[in-house]
Motif scaffolding. Structure first.
Motif, short mmCIF file in Angstrom:
data_model
loop_
_atom_site.label_atom_id
_atom_site.label_comp_id
_atom_site.label_asym_id
_atom_site.label_seq_id
_atom_site.Cartn_x
_atom_site.Cartn_y
_atom_site.Cartn_z
N TYR A 2 47.87 47.94 52.07
CA TYR A 2 46.88 47.30 51.21
C TYR A 2 45.48 47.45 51.79
O TYR A 2 44.52 47.74 51.07
N GLU A 3 45.35 47.28 53.11
CA GLU A 3 44.05 47.45 53.75
C GLU A 3 43.55 48.88 53.60
O GLU A 3 42.35 49.11 53.33
N THR A 4 44.44 49.84 53.74
CA THR A 4 44.07 51.25 53.57
C THR A 4 43.55 51.51 52.16
O THR A 4 42.54 52.22 51.98
N ARG A 5 44.21 50.94 51.17
CA ARG A 5 43.78 51.12 49.79
C ARG A 5 42.42 50.45 49.55
O ARG A 5 41.56 50.99 48.83
N LEU A 6 42.20 49.29 50.14
CA LEU A 6 40.91 48.62 50.00
C LEU A 6 39.79 49.47 50.61
O LEU A 6 38.70 49.59 50.04
N LYS A 7 40.06 50.06 51.77
CA LYS A 7 39.05 50.89 52.43
C LYS A 7 38.69 52.11 51.58
O LYS A 7 37.52 52.52 51.54
N GLN A 8 39.66 52.66 50.90
CA GLN A 8 39.38 53.80 50.02
C GLN A 8 38.52 53.36 48.84
O GLN A 8 37.60 54.08 48.41
N LEU A 9 38.79 52.18 48.30
CA LEU A 9 38.01 51.67 47.17
C LEU A 9 36.59 51.32 47.59
O LEU A 9 35.65 51.41 46.79
N VAL A 10 36.40 50.93 48.85
CA VAL A 10 35.05 50.75 49.37
C VAL A 10 34.33 52.09 49.42
O VAL A 10 33.17 52.22 49.00
N LYS A 11 35.01 53.13 49.91
CA LYS A 11 34.42 54.47 49.96
C LYS A 11 34.08 54.98 48.56
O LYS A 11 33.07 55.66 48.36
N ASP A 12 34.92 54.61 47.59
CA ASP A 12 34.71 55.06 46.21
C ASP A 12 33.62 54.26 45.50
O ASP A 12 33.24 54.59 44.37
N GLY A 13 33.15 53.18 46.13
CA GLY A 13 32.10 52.37 45.51
C GLY A 13 32.59 51.30 44.58
O GLY A 13 31.77 50.62 43.94
N VAL A 14 33.90 51.11 44.48
CA VAL A 14 34.45 50.08 43.61
C VAL A 14 34.22 48.70 44.22
O VAL A 14 33.81 47.75 43.55
N ILE A 15 34.51 48.58 45.52
CA ILE A 15 34.29 47.34 46.26
C ILE A 15 33.03 47.49 47.10
O ILE A 15 32.84 48.52 47.75
N GLU A 16 32.18 46.49 47.07
CA GLU A 16 30.98 46.51 47.88
C GLU A 16 31.28 46.13 49.33
O GLU A 16 32.34 45.57 49.62
N THR A 17 30.34 46.42 50.20
CA THR A 17 30.44 46.00 51.60
C THR A 17 29.36 44.97 51.88
O THR A 17 28.21 45.12 51.45
N TRP A 75 37.02 45.46 35.01
CA TRP A 75 37.72 44.59 35.96
C TRP A 75 38.59 45.41 36.92
O TRP A 75 39.28 46.35 36.52
N HIS A 76 38.56 45.01 38.19
CA HIS A 76 39.47 45.52 39.21
C HIS A 76 40.09 44.29 39.87
O HIS A 76 39.37 43.45 40.41
N VAL A 77 41.42 44.18 39.80
CA VAL A 77 42.11 42.94 40.19
C VAL A 77 42.92 43.12 41.46
O VAL A 77 43.69 44.09 41.60
N PHE A 78 42.75 42.16 42.38
CA PHE A 78 43.43 42.18 43.68
C PHE A 78 44.09 40.82 43.92
O PHE A 78 43.89 39.88 43.15
N TRP A 79 44.85 40.73 45.00
CA TRP A 79 45.47 39.46 45.37
C TRP A 79 45.02 39.06 46.76
O TRP A 79 45.06 39.87 47.70
N VAL A 80 44.61 37.79 46.92
CA VAL A 80 44.20 37.29 48.22
C VAL A 80 45.41 37.13 49.14
O VAL A 80 45.28 37.21 50.36
N ASP A 81 46.57 36.95 48.55
CA ASP A 81 47.82 36.95 49.31
C ASP A 81 48.96 37.27 48.37
O ASP A 81 48.84 37.18 47.15
N PHE A 95 33.67 44.97 38.27
CA PHE A 95 33.82 43.55 38.59
C PHE A 95 35.10 43.40 39.37
O PHE A 95 36.20 43.60 38.84
N THR A 96 34.98 43.07 40.65
CA THR A 96 36.16 42.95 41.51
C THR A 96 36.59 41.49 41.59
O THR A 96 35.83 40.63 42.04
#
Length: 324
Positions: A189-204, A136-142, A106-107
């Motif tokens: 932060y963008e680089t880390r998000l892209k890795q989490l997309v590759k890992d399947g944590v964040i959907e596309t 849960w996986h928690v991020f910040w919009v800003d 859950f992102t």
């Protein structure tokens, strides 16, 4: 502002409605295990008995012709902040259960300000015990580019008021690297998000190709800004990067990083918490219809590609809307 973005924004209000906050209809059904742990007044999924006058607008003909998917939007007005917090907790818990069951994660994206206080009931029974926090996986919009222990840090605010009270694994809370410059922090932060997309944590998003977060929990400023996207600032037009930086924020502190509109508008769900008479002017412009596409507030540019936006508001915030 690009024409496509303006058309998308004006198309957004195809299904905006206002419902009775005391017994608002549930967009999702809780699984039996979670439903059994909730008070009956929160787990009820029956529709409102006394809906308020709907606020609505027609979809843009341009959007309809281009085949764009209209987002689902709702406006909920609460008599008391306590009711708003209870409803927001229920809504978030339902989505947590849904996405945890469907894909094992859950992102959740947080903002700063009063939004964090509105999440307090998630750290109380029955949610504290019933929610599967391990998903849960928690991020910040800003985020403000300050040390994590600084009073202006959105991370510190969320940690003190919410995250320290719930058992989310520490390595699933993604704060910015506060040792970097604003530009470096945004790139990192963008680089880390892209890795989490590759890992399947964040959907596309299959619509936009940008990351698709399950839920963004955001507030809005009196000037209509969201995240660190301020009226008239060039970053509102960024349409390639996932995360960008601001060095001259009109609101202190000046240096920040922020998600861009393509990322925000690719979300599956957004809960926009807007309360108080100080927000009434921006709410009126955003929801009254007839706005000029060349003069949109950032909040008016929230137009989900294929998702649901719910405004959680109170009476002072909607006091300038004549149809309420």
């Amino acid at each position: 502002m690009p024409t496509s973005a303006a058309a998308s924004a004006t198309a957004a209000w195809a299904t905006l409605s206002s419902v009775n906050p005391r017994r608002s209809s549930s967009a999702l059904r809780l699984p039996p295990s979670l439903r059994r742990s909730l008070p009956s007044r929160l787990s009820s999924s029956s529709p409102s008995r006394s809906p308020l006058v709907p606020v609505s607008a027609m979809a843009s003909p341009a959007a309809a012709a281009s085949g764009e998917t209209a987002s689902r939007k709702k406006l909920i007005i609460f008599d008391a902040e306590e009711d708003l917090a209870a409803s927001l907790a229920k809504y978030t818990a339902e989505l947590s259960a849904k996405f945890a069951a469907e894909r094992g994660a859950f992102t959740v994206v947080l903002s700063g300000g009063s939004l964090v206080k509105a999440l307090r009931k998630l750290a109380e029974p029955p949610y504290l015990e019933a929610v599967d926090w391990s998903k849960w996986h928690v991020f910040w919009v800003d985020e403000r580019v300050v040390p994590k222990d600084h009073a202006d840090s959105n991370y510190k605010l969320a940690s003190d008021e919410f995250l320290s009270k719930v058992p989310i694994p520490a390595d699933q809370v993604y704060a910015i690297n506060d040792a970097l410059s604003s530009e470096g922090a945004a790139e990192d932060y963008e680089t880390r998000l892209k890795q989490l997309v590759k890992d399947g944590v964040i959907e596309t998003s299959t619509v936009s190709g940008f990351p698709k977060f399950d839920l963004m929990l955001m507030g809005m400023g009196p000037d209509g800004h969201i995240a660190s996207l301020f009226p008239g600032h060039p970053v509102v037009n960024e349409n390639q990067k996932w995360v960008t930086f601001v060095k001259d924020s009109p609101k202190p502190p000046p240096e920040r990083i922020t998600f861009t509109f393509p990322v925000i508008n690719s979300s599956a769900h957004i809960a926009l918490v807007v309360t108080g008479a100080g927000k009434a002017g921006a709410v009126h412009k955003a929801l009254s219809g007839g706005q000029k596409t060349s003069d949109l507030l950032p909040v008016e540019m929230v137009s989900l590609q294929d998702g649901e936006l719910i405004w959680f508001t109170d009476k002072p915030a909607v006091s300038m809307l004549s149809s309420i």
